[in-house]
Design a protein around this motif. Sequence first.
Motif, PDB file in Angstrom:
ATOM      1  N   GLY A   1     -60.791  56.909  42.821  1.00 13.05           N
ATOM      2  CA  GLY A   1     -60.076  58.165  42.659  1.00 13.05           C
ATOM      3  C   GLY A   1     -61.017  59.332  42.462  1.00 13.05           C
ATOM      4  O   GLY A   1     -62.238  59.209  42.566  1.00 13.05           O
ATOM      5  N   GLY A   2     -60.446  60.484  42.177  1.00 13.29           N
ATOM      6  CA  GLY A   2     -61.251  61.674  41.958  1.00 13.29           C
ATOM      7  C   GLY A   2     -60.404  62.804  41.401  1.00 13.29           C
ATOM      8  O   GLY A   2     -59.176  62.686  41.282  1.00 13.29           O
ATOM      9  N   PRO A   3     -61.034  63.919  41.064  1.00  6.96           N
ATOM     10  CA  PRO A   3     -60.277  65.054  40.526  1.00  6.96           C
ATOM     11  C   PRO A   3     -59.463  65.741  41.605  1.00  6.96           C
ATOM     12  O   PRO A   3     -59.750  65.619  42.800  1.00  6.96           O
ATOM     13  CB  PRO A   3     -61.382  65.978  39.996  1.00  6.96           C
ATOM     14  N   TYR A   4     -58.446  66.470  41.180  1.00  9.36           N
ATOM     15  CA  TYR A   4     -57.684  67.293  42.117  1.00  9.36           C
ATOM     16  C   TYR A   4     -58.562  68.455  42.584  1.00  9.36           C
ATOM     17  O   TYR A   4     -59.214  69.110  41.772  1.00  9.36           O
ATOM     18  CB  TYR A   4     -56.426  67.845  41.452  1.00  9.36           C
ATOM     19  N   PRO A   5     -58.568  68.743  43.880  1.00 12.50           N
ATOM     20  CA  PRO A   5     -59.337  69.887  44.362  1.00 12.50           C
ATOM     21  C   PRO A   5     -58.599  71.189  44.064  1.00 12.50           C
ATOM     22  O   PRO A   5     -57.375  71.188  43.851  1.00 12.50           O
ATOM     23  CB  PRO A   5     -59.405  69.644  45.870  1.00 12.50           C
ATOM     24  N   PRO A   6     -59.304  72.320  44.044  1.00 13.38           N
ATOM     25  CA  PRO A   6     -58.613  73.599  43.890  1.00 13.38           C
ATOM     26  C   PRO A   6     -57.713  73.860  45.091  1.00 13.38           C
ATOM     27  O   PRO A   6     -57.995  73.419  46.207  1.00 13.38           O
ATOM     28  CB  PRO A   6     -59.756  74.614  43.813  1.00 13.38           C
ATOM     29  N   MET A   7     -56.621  74.575  44.855  1.00 12.23           N
ATOM     30  CA  MET A   7     -55.686  74.908  45.922  1.00 12.23           C
ATOM     31  C   MET A   7     -56.104  76.221  46.583  1.00 12.23           C
ATOM     32  O   MET A   7     -56.574  77.148  45.909  1.00 12.23           O
ATOM     33  CB  MET A   7     -54.267  75.017  45.380  1.00 12.23           C
ATOM     34  N   ARG A   8     -55.947  76.281  47.875  1.00 15.37           N
ATOM     35  CA  ARG A   8     -56.246  77.491  48.648  1.00 15.37           C
ATOM     36  C   ARG A   8     -55.033  77.823  49.502  1.00 15.37           C
ATOM     37  O   ARG A   8     -54.589  76.997  50.310  1.00 15.37           O
ATOM     38  CB  ARG A   8     -57.477  77.291  49.510  1.00 15.37           C
ATOM     39  N   GLY A   9     -54.495  79.029  49.308  1.00 19.90           N
ATOM     40  CA  GLY A   9     -53.316  79.438  50.050  1.00 19.90           C
ATOM     41  C   GLY A   9     -53.637  80.416  51.164  1.00 19.90           C
ATOM     42  O   GLY A   9     -54.493  81.296  51.004  1.00 19.90           O
ATOM     43  N   TYR A  10     -52.947  80.235  52.293  1.00 18.62           N
ATOM     44  CA  TYR A  10     -53.152  81.080  53.465  1.00 18.62           C
ATOM     45  C   TYR A  10     -51.844  81.775  53.823  1.00 18.62           C
ATOM     46  O   TYR A  10     -50.771  81.175  53.730  1.00 18.62           O
ATOM     47  CB  TYR A  10     -53.599  80.261  54.674  1.00 18.62           C
ATOM     48  N   GLN A  11     -51.955  83.026  54.257  1.00 19.85           N
ATOM     49  CA  GLN A  11     -50.812  83.738  54.789  1.00 19.85           C
ATOM     50  C   GLN A  11     -51.300  84.632  55.930  1.00 19.85           C
ATOM     51  O   GLN A  11     -52.330  85.299  55.812  1.00 19.85           O
ATOM     52  CB  GLN A  11     -50.140  84.589  53.709  1.00 19.85           C
ATOM     53  N   ASP A  12     -50.567  84.565  57.032  1.00 21.17           N
ATOM     54  CA  ASP A  12     -50.965  85.311  58.236  1.00 21.17           C
ATOM     55  C   ASP A  12     -52.394  84.976  58.662  1.00 21.17           C
ATOM     56  O   ASP A  12     -53.150  85.849  59.103  1.00 21.17           O
ATOM     57  CB  ASP A  12     -50.836  86.821  57.996  1.00 21.17           C
ATOM     58  N   GLY A  13     -52.754  83.707  58.509  1.00 22.54           N
ATOM     59  CA  GLY A  13     -54.059  83.249  58.968  1.00 22.54           C
ATOM     60  C   GLY A  13     -55.221  83.583  58.062  1.00 22.54           C
ATOM     61  O   GLY A  13     -56.373  83.254  58.375  1.00 22.54           O
ATOM     62  N   GLN A  14     -54.954  84.226  56.913  1.00 23.22           N
ATOM     63  CA  GLN A  14     -56.019  84.629  56.006  1.00 23.22           C
ATOM     64  C   GLN A  14     -55.852  83.951  54.647  1.00 23.22           C
ATOM     65  O   GLN A  14     -54.728  83.634  54.228  1.00 23.22           O
ATOM     66  CB  GLN A  14     -55.999  86.156  55.808  1.00 23.22           C
ATOM     67  N   VAL A  15     -56.988  83.742  53.965  1.00 24.52           N
ATOM     68  CA  VAL A  15     -56.926  83.211  52.602  1.00 24.52           C
ATOM     69  C   VAL A  15     -56.272  84.252  51.703  1.00 24.52           C
ATOM     70  O   VAL A  15     -56.741  85.397  51.606  1.00 24.52           O
ATOM     71  CB  VAL A  15     -58.328  82.861  52.075  1.00 24.52           C
ATOM     72  N   ALA A  16     -55.153  83.886  51.080  1.00 16.78           N
ATOM     73  CA  ALA A  16     -54.393  84.822  50.244  1.00 16.78           C
ATOM     74  C   ALA A  16     -54.622  84.603  48.756  1.00 16.78           C
ATOM     75  O   ALA A  16     -54.499  85.536  47.959  1.00 16.78           O
ATOM     76  CB  ALA A  16     -52.893  84.696  50.558  1.00 16.78           C
ATOM     77  N   TRP A  17     -54.947  83.383  48.372  1.00 16.83           N
ATOM     78  CA  TRP A  17     -55.174  83.101  46.950  1.00 16.83           C
ATOM     79  C   TRP A  17     -55.883  81.760  46.799  1.00 16.83           C
ATOM     80  O   TRP A  17     -55.870  80.922  47.704  1.00 16.83           O
ATOM     81  CB  TRP A  17     -53.857  83.081  46.166  1.00 16.83           C
ATOM     82  N   GLU A  18     -56.511  81.575  45.648  1.00 18.74           N
ATOM     83  CA  GLU A  18     -57.121  80.302  45.264  1.00 18.74           C
ATOM     84  C   GLU A  18     -56.898  80.105  43.769  1.00 18.74           C
ATOM     85  O   GLU A  18     -56.985  81.058  43.002  1.00 18.74           O
ATOM     86  CB  GLU A  18     -58.621  80.284  45.577  1.00 18.74           C
ATOM     87  N   ARG A  19     -56.613  78.880  43.388  1.00 14.90           N
ATOM     88  CA  ARG A  19     -56.507  78.569  41.964  1.00 14.90           C
ATOM     89  C   ARG A  19     -56.569  77.066  41.762  1.00 14.90           C
ATOM     90  O   ARG A  19     -56.320  76.282  42.687  1.00 14.90           O
ATOM     91  CB  ARG A  19     -55.214  79.128  41.367  1.00 14.90           C
ATOM     92  N   ASP A  20     -56.900  76.684  40.549  1.00 12.67           N
ATOM     93  CA  ASP A  20     -56.889  75.271  40.191  1.00 12.67           C
ATOM     94  C   ASP A  20     -55.461  74.854  39.845  1.00 12.67           C
ATOM     95  O   ASP A  20     -54.668  75.660  39.328  1.00 12.67           O
ATOM     96  CB  ASP A  20     -57.794  75.009  38.981  1.00 12.67           C
ATOM     97  N   MET A  21     -55.148  73.601  40.120  1.00 13.09           N
ATOM     98  CA  MET A  21     -53.838  73.100  39.750  1.00 13.09           C
ATOM     99  C   MET A  21     -53.670  73.091  38.236  1.00 13.09           C
ATOM    100  O   MET A  21     -52.598  73.388  37.703  1.00 13.09           O
ATOM    101  CB  MET A  21     -53.637  71.696  40.312  1.00 13.09           C
ATOM    102  N   ALA A  22     -54.749  72.743  37.527  1.00 10.80           N
ATOM    103  CA  ALA A  22     -54.738  72.730  36.063  1.00 10.80           C
ATOM    104  C   ALA A  22     -56.172  72.892  35.594  1.00 10.80           C
ATOM    105  O   ALA A  22     -57.113  72.499  36.293  1.00 10.80           O
ATOM    106  CB  ALA A  22     -54.158  71.419  35.527  1.00 10.80           C
ATOM    107  N   PRO A  23     -56.379  73.476  34.421  1.00 12.48           N
ATOM    108  CA  PRO A  23     -57.749  73.600  33.916  1.00 12.48           C
ATOM    109  C   PRO A  23     -58.349  72.235  33.616  1.00 12.48           C
ATOM    110  O   PRO A  23     -57.647  71.312  33.181  1.00 12.48           O
ATOM    111  CB  PRO A  23     -57.570  74.423  32.633  1.00 12.48           C
ATOM    112  N   THR A  24     -59.639  72.092  33.867  1.00 10.27           N
ATOM    113  CA  THR A  24     -60.341  70.866  33.524  1.00 10.27           C
ATOM    114  C   THR A  24     -60.614  70.859  32.029  1.00 10.27           C
ATOM    115  O   THR A  24     -61.133  71.835  31.475  1.00 10.27           O
ATOM    116  CB  THR A  24     -61.666  70.757  34.297  1.00 10.27           C
ATOM    117  N   VAL A  25     -60.240  69.786  31.372  1.00 10.67           N
ATOM    118  CA  VAL A  25     -60.347  69.686  29.921  1.00 10.67           C
ATOM    119  C   VAL A  25     -61.483  68.732  29.579  1.00 10.67           C
ATOM    120  O   VAL A  25     -61.630  67.667  30.194  1.00 10.67           O
ATOM    121  CB  VAL A  25     -59.022  69.174  29.319  1.00 10.67           C
TER     122      VAL A  25
END
Length: 451
Positions: free
Chosen positions: A66-90
């Motif tokens: 297994g492994g950690p969840y990767p950060p999420m990257r969102g696209y809209q209209d073909g461009q990167v619109a946002w990035e964030r982690d699913m949850a903070p690493t503790v």
Amino acid sequence: MDTEILIIGAGPTGLTLAVDLARRGVAHRIVDRDTEFAGSRGKGIQPRTLEVFADLGVIDAAQEHGGPYPPMRGYQDGQVAWERDMAPTVSARPDVPYPNPLMLPQWRTAAILRARLEELGGRVESGIEFQGFTQDPSGVTAVLDGQPVRARYLVGADGGRSAVRKATGVSFAGETLEQHRLQIADVRVSGLDRDHWHIWSNAEGPVLALCPMAGTDTFQLTTPRFDCDDLAGLVKSVSGFTLTDVGWSSQWRANVRMVDRYRIGRVFLAGDAAHVHTPAGGQGLNTGVQDAYNLGWKLASGSSELLDSYEAERLPIAADVLGISQQLFNRGLGRAAAMDRSDPVLRQLGLHYRDSKLSVDTRVSPGSLRAGDRAPDGFAGPLRIHDALRGPQFTVLTFGVSYPGAIPVTDAPAYDLSDAFVVVRPDGYIGLITTEASDVPQYLSRWQPPF
């Protein structure tokens, strides 16, 4: 009897139960209608479940694959619109050895548990169909592929469409949210980086998500276009990348349902056979594993009072977890917000059985840690407390006092105790907290199974 325990369903829930019974030397059979399962499905292993896996001897394999969840990257209209982690690493703490969720495809989780079962001398019997049962005061007669099989107890761990549950006549109350459907598939995509969970959206919400599956070369594809018969075309038109292979795929509907009984005489329900969730919060598989972990030592005991406590303890937990999952899903309305994992409650470390008859606290002024809580980790000399707890036994911990055969705790800040005795159940929950040594044998004589 042909066997003591007959388990129907060899997913993570049924396999967890089989592993627990096998290490106790309890005769059992585990059968499954399917010959193999290759889908990713539930892929998040929560910290409490990782502690269960440590006790069952599979934590190393889970962490290796297994492994950690990767950060999420969102696209809209073909461009990167946002990035964030699913949850903070503790960071790990003395009382919490595995603080973060682990991504592990469900097929891999099942394979790891199956391998552990084989190490313990058990095996899954595949391609066998459950066709009904009758029961009497001394046992259950199940029909498998037209043949009767006699067992002392029957466990239905055969998923949301459970044939065992249907045969009991227990209702599966709740709702199916027909407007929320997804198509899910395990795919390979050429040229797409595996460092992010990629999500493409339009004004109406997500259109396509591709999550790299830890320990594999595949992505889990999800799309609300559940009737899409051209996934390659969808991926190309939305993302610009090329889908090269489609493995397992499935259409999913948002079901929120649970039973009102976990025990029907000598028949028990566990996992998705008893409760089904939305995917929000990553709770379903974990709750099923912990159903099995609660049930295993009680089945091994054969005590009717202990077996009654399975429903009393697990049904409220399932109801609470179901509510949390549904709230998250409603909050996101199927969007990226529903994939948020930042709430600590999702890690399931705070689940407790304080109201159980098995939870006894004789102190005049109880502290923050109570009987029924998960036993935190810490140190007993050079030994970790959780290492001392591993195995099928009850364990006595002492704090500033002594007791024959007990483990003296030396450094465990999460235990706000002094001059106290603590009895930890086989499933890692505190059964007794007391300042009187005489309470310990009294508690053990009532609840410790005569293995």
